[in-house]
Design an enzyme around this catalytic site. Structure first.
Site, PDB file in Angstrom:
ATOM      1  N   CYS A  51       7.764  12.755  42.592  1.00  0.00           N
ATOM      2  CA  CYS A  51       7.190  13.969  42.000  1.00  0.00           C
ATOM      3  C   CYS A  51       6.182  14.632  42.943  1.00  0.00           C
ATOM      4  CB  CYS A  51       6.553  13.677  40.660  1.00  0.00           C
ATOM      5  SG  CYS A  51       5.697  12.120  40.560  1.00  0.00           S
ATOM      6  N   HIS A  74       0.427  17.260  38.394  1.00  0.00           N
ATOM      7  CA  HIS A  74      -0.107  16.705  39.647  1.00  0.00           C
ATOM      8  C   HIS A  74      -0.716  17.841  40.469  1.00  0.00           C
ATOM      9  CE1 HIS A  74       1.584  12.907  38.750  1.00  0.00           C
ATOM     10  NE2 HIS A  74       2.565  12.825  39.647  1.00  0.00           N
TER      11      HIS A  74
END
Ligand code: 2RA
Length: 344
Positions: A130, A242
């Site tokens: 990710c 994130h």
């Protein structure tokens, strides 16, 4: 004509997001099946406004499946992806099991879609980590413009990257702090509530973590093996999203305005960059969105041709589920696969 799609790991954070995104994007599926471990078989999961009964992976017949989106961890993928691929389904795997396999393309469609054609060797395509996915989406237009020499990145990764139990732990620890109950940590080496943990995944011989190693090798495989990259990956008490502070050195000059311009025009990128309070994106705002957001773009005068930027994205979506579905769409749009069962 529709494709039969199987989602393996359908009850996990990413599996649930894969089902949601397949429905949101009206993926041309004739049928979608939700598969998971025997323990989850019989439970239900959502597929848009429908409810699917979860089936057990271990006896499922993939011979009529066209595409298998897999997010069930590396060991399950190592065992099952070859078996599923051998039955003629194209596996798009979210684990790290196949990412560095030379016969498996590692794909972020906005960056290296042409490489997807290499899936035929093993019928497996790997989804990147990710934290790598959002980074290369932002780096690609800048690399094309001014040729990246070196990247230094610090990540601030949400707990959802470590799974649903990790999210539950953040929630319960946060509550405990206020009720002065004992704060215990099971999913992380230290308490995560109101804390930062500079370790994601295991430590390697050289003192870097595996997460930091993944960012290096995956960026090289997806974007350019000549790019030098060093990362520090930190777990932060955020549920989803994130964030990354990125420092880039280029071979050629590039101003902040030029960078902003190429990023604004780049696929998958959304620039929100005003030099005023709140003129930037935070993880809270990226949740549920598809974009890779870029803010705080500025020149770094401490090196030649240097640039700083802030990159934020929903790690369950572009960082995993969305990227996997986009790879499947890429296969279809490029006519690289056809449905086994043609419409009657
Ligand atoms: C994490 N990137 O954030 C890793 C795996 N999803 O935990």
């Amino acid at each position: 004509m529709g494709y039969k799609v199987a989602v393996v790991g359908a009850t996990g954070n990413v599996g649930r997001e894969m089902l949601a995104i397949l429905a949101e994007r009206n993926f041309p599926a004739s049928e979608v099946v939700a598969l998971a471990s025997r323990k989850s078989a019989g439970t239900e999961c959502s597929f848009g406004d429908k409810t699917l009964k979860v089936k057990a992976l271990d006896h499922y017949d993939f011979s009529d499946v066209d595409i298998c989106l897999m997010s069930a961890g590396g060991s399950v993928s190592k065992e099952w992806s070859p078996k599923i691929g051998a039955q003629g389904a194209v596996v798009i795997d979210n684990s790290s099991a196949w990412r560095m396999d030379p016969d498996v393309p590692l794909i972020v469609p906005e960056v290296n879609a042409d490489a997807v054609a290499g899936f035929t060797k093993k019928n497996i395509i790997a989804n990147p980590n990710c934290s790598t996915a959002q980074l290369v989406v932002a780096l690609k237009p800048l690399h094309d413009k001014a040729k990246i020499k070196r990247v230094v990145v610090a990540t601030y990764q949400s707990v959802s990257g470590a799974g649903k139990d990790a999210m539950d732990e953040l929630f319960s620890q946060t509550k405990s702090v206020f009720t002065l109950d004992e704060v215990e940590s099971k999913k992380f080496p230290k308490r995560i509530a109101f804390n930062l943990i500079p370790q994601i995944d295991v430590f390697m011989e050289d003192g870097f973590t595996k997460e930091e190693w993944k960012m290096v090798v995956e960026t090289k495989k997806i974007l350019d093996p000549k790019i030098k990259l060093v990362a520090t990956c930190v777990r932060v008490p955020v549920f989803v999203g994130h964030s990354e502070a990125v420092n880039i050195e280029f071979e050629n000059p590039i101003t902040a305005d030029e960078a902003r311009e190429v990023l604004r025009a780049a696929p998958g990128c959304l620039v929100i960059d005003k030099h005023e309070p709140g003129g930037y994106v935070t993880p809270y705002e990226c949740v549920g969105e598809d974009a890779t957001y870029i803010s705080r773009i500025r020149e770094d005068g401490t090196v030649e041709n240097g640039l700083e930027m802030w990159v934020v994205s929903d790690n369950l979506r572009k960082g995993a589920a969305l990227n996997a579905v986009q790879i499947a769409e890429c296969l279809i749009n490029r006519k690289l696969i056809s449905a086994k069962k043609q419409a009657a």
